[in-house]
Write a protein that holds these residues in place. Structure first.
Motif, PDB file in Angstrom:
ATOM      1  N   LEU A 283     -36.141  35.115 -43.014  1.00 19.13           N
ATOM      2  CA  LEU A 283     -35.248  34.319 -42.163  1.00 19.13           C
ATOM      3  C   LEU A 283     -33.846  34.906 -42.027  1.00 19.13           C
ATOM      4  CD1 LEU A 283     -35.984  30.614 -43.228  1.00 19.13           C
ATOM      5  CD2 LEU A 283     -36.988  31.935 -41.357  1.00 19.13           C
ATOM      6  N   ARG A 284     -33.591  36.049 -42.611  1.00 20.03           N
ATOM      7  CA  ARG A 284     -32.211  36.545 -42.649  1.00 20.03           C
ATOM      8  C   ARG A 284     -31.606  36.732 -41.259  1.00 20.03           C
ATOM      9  NH1 ARG A 284     -32.833  41.635 -46.487  1.00 20.03           N
ATOM     10  NH2 ARG A 284     -34.774  41.675 -45.288  1.00 20.03           N
ATOM     11  N   ARG A 285     -32.419  37.106 -40.289  1.00 15.81           N
ATOM     12  CA  ARG A 285     -31.875  37.337 -38.959  1.00 15.81           C
ATOM     13  C   ARG A 285     -32.211  36.207 -37.985  1.00 15.81           C
ATOM     14  NH1 ARG A 285     -32.895  43.865 -38.019  1.00 15.81           N
ATOM     15  NH2 ARG A 285     -31.749  44.557 -39.869  1.00 15.81           N
ATOM     16  N   THR A 286     -32.747  35.135 -38.515  1.00 12.71           N
ATOM     17  CA  THR A 286     -33.064  33.985 -37.675  1.00 12.71           C
ATOM     18  C   THR A 286     -31.841  33.078 -37.596  1.00 12.71           C
ATOM     19  OG1 THR A 286     -35.367  34.051 -38.417  1.00 12.71           O
ATOM     20  CG2 THR A 286     -34.614  32.031 -37.355  1.00 12.71           C
ATOM     21  N   PRO A 287     -31.355  32.752 -36.396  1.00 10.17           N
ATOM     22  CA  PRO A 287     -30.177  31.884 -36.288  1.00 10.17           C
ATOM     23  C   PRO A 287     -30.456  30.502 -36.853  1.00 10.17           C
ATOM     24  CG  PRO A 287     -31.170  32.243 -34.127  1.00 10.17           C
ATOM     25  CD  PRO A 287     -31.851  33.180 -35.067  1.00 10.17           C
ATOM     26  N   PRO A 288     -29.416  29.802 -37.332  1.00 10.48           N
ATOM     27  CA  PRO A 288     -29.610  28.500 -37.989  1.00 10.48           C
ATOM     28  C   PRO A 288     -30.421  27.517 -37.159  1.00 10.48           C
ATOM     29  CG  PRO A 288     -27.347  29.233 -38.257  1.00 10.48           C
ATOM     30  CD  PRO A 288     -27.995  30.216 -37.332  1.00 10.48           C
ATOM     31  N   GLU A 289     -30.143  27.453 -35.856  1.00 11.26           N
ATOM     32  CA  GLU A 289     -30.806  26.456 -35.017  1.00 11.26           C
ATOM     33  C   GLU A 289     -32.284  26.752 -34.809  1.00 11.26           C
ATOM     34  OE1 GLU A 289     -28.912  29.524 -32.254  1.00 11.26           O
ATOM     35  OE2 GLU A 289     -28.387  28.464 -34.105  1.00 11.26           O
ATOM     36  N   SER A 290     -32.725  27.968 -35.130  1.00  9.53           N
ATOM     37  CA  SER A 290     -34.132  28.337 -34.936  1.00  9.53           C
ATOM     38  C   SER A 290     -34.927  28.320 -36.236  1.00  9.53           C
ATOM     39  CB  SER A 290     -34.216  29.736 -34.300  1.00  9.53           C
ATOM     40  OG  SER A 290     -33.599  29.742 -33.020  1.00  9.53           O
ATOM     41  N   ARG A 291     -34.268  27.993 -37.329  1.00  8.17           N
ATOM     42  CA  ARG A 291     -34.965  27.976 -38.618  1.00  8.17           C
ATOM     43  C   ARG A 291     -35.706  26.648 -38.803  1.00  8.17           C
ATOM     44  NH1 ARG A 291     -31.159  31.097 -43.069  1.00  8.17           N
ATOM     45  NH2 ARG A 291     -30.587  32.845 -41.706  1.00  8.17           N
ATOM     46  N   PRO A 292     -36.864  26.678 -39.460  1.00  9.55           N
ATOM     47  CA  PRO A 292     -37.593  25.427 -39.735  1.00  9.55           C
ATOM     48  C   PRO A 292     -36.978  24.697 -40.922  1.00  9.55           C
ATOM     49  CG  PRO A 292     -38.804  27.282 -40.634  1.00  9.55           C
ATOM     50  CD  PRO A 292     -37.592  27.866 -39.946  1.00  9.55           C
ATOM     51  N   VAL A 293     -35.691  24.385 -40.779  1.00  7.06           N
ATOM     52  CA  VAL A 293     -34.901  23.824 -41.871  1.00  7.06           C
ATOM     53  C   VAL A 293     -34.232  22.535 -41.397  1.00  7.06           C
ATOM     54  CG1 VAL A 293     -32.940  24.208 -43.436  1.00  7.06           C
ATOM     55  CG2 VAL A 293     -34.457  26.118 -42.846  1.00  7.06           C
ATOM     56  N   GLY A 294     -34.344  21.488 -42.190  1.00  7.41           N
ATOM     57  CA  GLY A 294     -33.643  20.237 -41.923  1.00  7.41           C
ATOM     58  C   GLY A 294     -32.533  20.058 -42.930  1.00  7.41           C
ATOM     59  N   VAL A 295     -31.396  19.531 -42.494  1.00  9.13           N
ATOM     60  CA  VAL A 295     -30.234  19.373 -43.370  1.00  9.13           C
ATOM     61  C   VAL A 295     -29.725  17.935 -43.304  1.00  9.13           C
ATOM     62  CG1 VAL A 295     -27.955  20.238 -44.001  1.00  9.13           C
ATOM     63  CG2 VAL A 295     -29.585  21.772 -42.891  1.00  9.13           C
ATOM     64  N   VAL A 296     -29.477  17.349 -44.467  1.00  8.31           N
ATOM     65  CA  VAL A 296     -28.802  16.062 -44.560  1.00  8.31           C
ATOM     66  C   VAL A 296     -27.462  16.311 -45.237  1.00  8.31           C
ATOM     67  CG1 VAL A 296     -28.849  13.713 -45.481  1.00  8.31           C
ATOM     68  CG2 VAL A 296     -30.974  14.798 -44.730  1.00  8.31           C
ATOM     69  N   PHE A 297     -26.388  16.152 -44.465  1.00 11.23           N
ATOM     70  CA  PHE A 297     -25.054  16.441 -44.984  1.00 11.23           C
ATOM     71  C   PHE A 297     -24.499  15.244 -45.757  1.00 11.23           C
ATOM     72  CE2 PHE A 297     -25.540  19.186 -41.265  1.00 11.23           C
ATOM     73  CZ  PHE A 297     -25.180  20.422 -41.791  1.00 11.23           C
ATOM     74  N   GLN A 298     -23.490  15.521 -46.577  1.00  5.89           N
ATOM     75  CA  GLN A 298     -22.887  14.480 -47.422  1.00  5.89           C
ATOM     76  C   GLN A 298     -22.367  13.316 -46.580  1.00  5.89           C
ATOM     77  OE1 GLN A 298     -20.055  15.945 -50.264  1.00  5.89           O
ATOM     78  NE2 GLN A 298     -19.109  13.961 -50.565  1.00  5.89           N
ATOM     79  N   ASP A 299     -21.758  13.615 -45.440  1.00  6.83           N
ATOM     80  CA  ASP A 299     -21.193  12.573 -44.573  1.00  6.83           C
ATOM     81  C   ASP A 299     -22.116  12.249 -43.401  1.00  6.83           C
ATOM     82  OD1 ASP A 299     -18.895  12.347 -46.172  1.00  6.83           O
ATOM     83  OD2 ASP A 299     -17.990  14.075 -45.183  1.00  6.83           O
ATOM     84  N   TYR A 300     -23.363  12.707 -43.495  1.00  8.20           N
ATOM     85  CA  TYR A 300     -24.444  12.397 -42.548  1.00  8.20           C
ATOM     86  C   TYR A 300     -24.255  13.045 -41.173  1.00  8.20           C
ATOM     87  CZ  TYR A 300     -24.626   8.809 -46.152  1.00  8.20           C
ATOM     88  OH  TYR A 300     -24.621   8.161 -47.345  1.00  8.20           O
ATOM     89  N   LEU A 301     -22.999  13.073 -40.644  1.00  5.49           N
ATOM     90  CA  LEU A 301     -22.706  13.727 -39.364  1.00  5.49           C
ATOM     91  C   LEU A 301     -23.596  13.209 -38.234  1.00  5.49           C
ATOM     92  CD1 LEU A 301     -22.073  17.429 -40.470  1.00  5.49           C
ATOM     93  CD2 LEU A 301     -20.435  15.574 -40.164  1.00  5.49           C
ATOM     94  N   LEU A 302     -23.765  11.908 -38.182  1.00  2.14           N
ATOM     95  CA  LEU A 302     -24.488  11.305 -37.059  1.00  2.14           C
ATOM     96  C   LEU A 302     -23.606  11.357 -35.813  1.00  2.14           C
ATOM     97  CD1 LEU A 302     -25.990   8.147 -38.808  1.00  2.14           C
ATOM     98  CD2 LEU A 302     -27.126  10.323 -38.341  1.00  2.14           C
TER      99      LEU A 302
END
Length: 358
Positions: A76-95
């Protein structure tokens, strides 16, 4: 799943295989993380240890200066963040404040190419799983902290990520809500079939939610293992404080450990060579005068350096022959007339200590 040109996934390499090397001026992160699908890994460490940097590197938000990052065998090193199969839950949720809970959750599937109706249907299903079907039309300002956290989790899970990253997901909640949401989050993580990595400074969150703990200090892993292993065998002062133990290092000779800090500690374990010895503050008995009839084999003359409320007890911080923490009831503290500067004798039975190889 997005792939880099020429990258062929290894079907046998499911899960996370990462060696994260990140340079940030004078700070360098260098940690290796592996996890199989279904694993929940908690990153623990003091402020500035590199926990959030590691999470950002996994998400693609912090560039790697070295190492590797593979998820299900895909580099995944050259895969941009938006294209990674990764979900993120931030501390402040950022809804998104202008979107309803339903549209916040639908945002992820929409970004992955789903049509509006399909994305909203998926979002409705996830909100129902989170017990929030009745709040689908509510905007974030109308949600409680616990509800907002569950919407953020639903948004992350709606994209069906292969890696779920949670950055202090319970930190913004009050104590009562935290208890309820922690239990809910545990159930959702138990059902999650991919890898989850949780960053937290709260040992209870880590112990309850994670299968494995990875403790990071100054950008390096200092200890990893199951919660019970970490709690029973801390290897740094930070970890000992985290799990509520007095911890010392020394040289073992049979049932005695000569501490680097000075005195010796008698234990029930029979060891030889470098060793740690630990005992809980509740195992310490305090006396104002040197006891004559005590069966404790460990006895040290100390001075009270400070007193603070610790739950429903008083914690005394002691210095002297051995620096240690002792827990006692408020009644016992009053009877002993404890105050900073007071001289006390601290006793610990050998059966209440625990020694293990360093």
């Amino acid at each position: 799943m997005p792939k880099n040109p020429g990258t062929v996934p290894d079907a046998a390499a499911e899960g996370l295989d990462a060696h994260l090397v990140v340079d940030r001026g004078s700070f360098r992160l260098d940690v290796a993380l592996t996890a199989a699908p279904g694993d929940v890994v908690a990153l623990l460490g003091p402020n500035g240890a590199g926990k959030t940097t590691a999470l950002r590197a996994l998400a693609g938000l912090a560039p790697l200066a070295g190492g590797h990052l593979r998820l299900d065998g895909v580099d995944l090193r050259r895969t941009p963040p938006e294209s990674r199969p990764v979900g993120v839950v931030f501390q402040d949720y950022l809804l998104f404040p202008h979107l309803t809970a339903l549209d916040n959750v639908a945002f992820g599937p929409r970004c992955r190419g789903a049509g509006k109706a399909e994305a909203r249907a998926q979002a409705a299903e996830w909100l129902d799983r989170m017990g929030l079907a009745g709040h689908a039309a509510a905007k974030p300002r109308r949600l409680s902290g616990g509800q907002a956290q569950r919407v953020a989790l639903a948004r992350a899970l709606a994209t069906r990520p292969r890696l779920l990253l949670l950055d202090e997901p319970l930190a913004a909640l009050d104590a009562r809500t935290r208890l309820e949401v922690r239990a809910q989050l545990r159930r959702h993580l138990a059902a999650f079939e991919a890898v989850a990595v949780l960053v937290t400074h709260d040992p209870l969150d880590a112990m309850v939610l994670a299968d494995r703990l990875v403790v990071v200090e100054q950008g390096r892993i200092v200890q990893e293992g199951t919660p019970s292993d970490i709690a029973r065998h801390p290897r740094t002062e930070y970890i000992a404080q985290l799990v509520g133990l007095n911890l010392y290092r020394g040289q073992a000779d049979g049932h005695t450990v000569l501490l680097d800090a000075g005195p010796a500690v008698s234990t029930t374990e029979d060891l030889s060579g470098p060793a740690f010895v630990a005992f809980p503050p509740g195992a310490v008995t305090l006396y104002r005068d040197r006891p004559t009839g005590s069966s404790a084999r460990n006895l040290w003359r100390c001075e009270v350096a400070g007193l603070e409320t610790h739950g429903d007890q008083i914690r005394a911080e002691l210095t002297g022959e051995l620096a240690l923490a002792a827990d006692l009831t408020t009644v016992a503290a009053a009877e002993l007339d404890l105050h900073p500067g007071a001289t006390v004798w601290a006793a610990v039975k050998a059966t209440q200590t625990h020694a293990y190889p360093a």
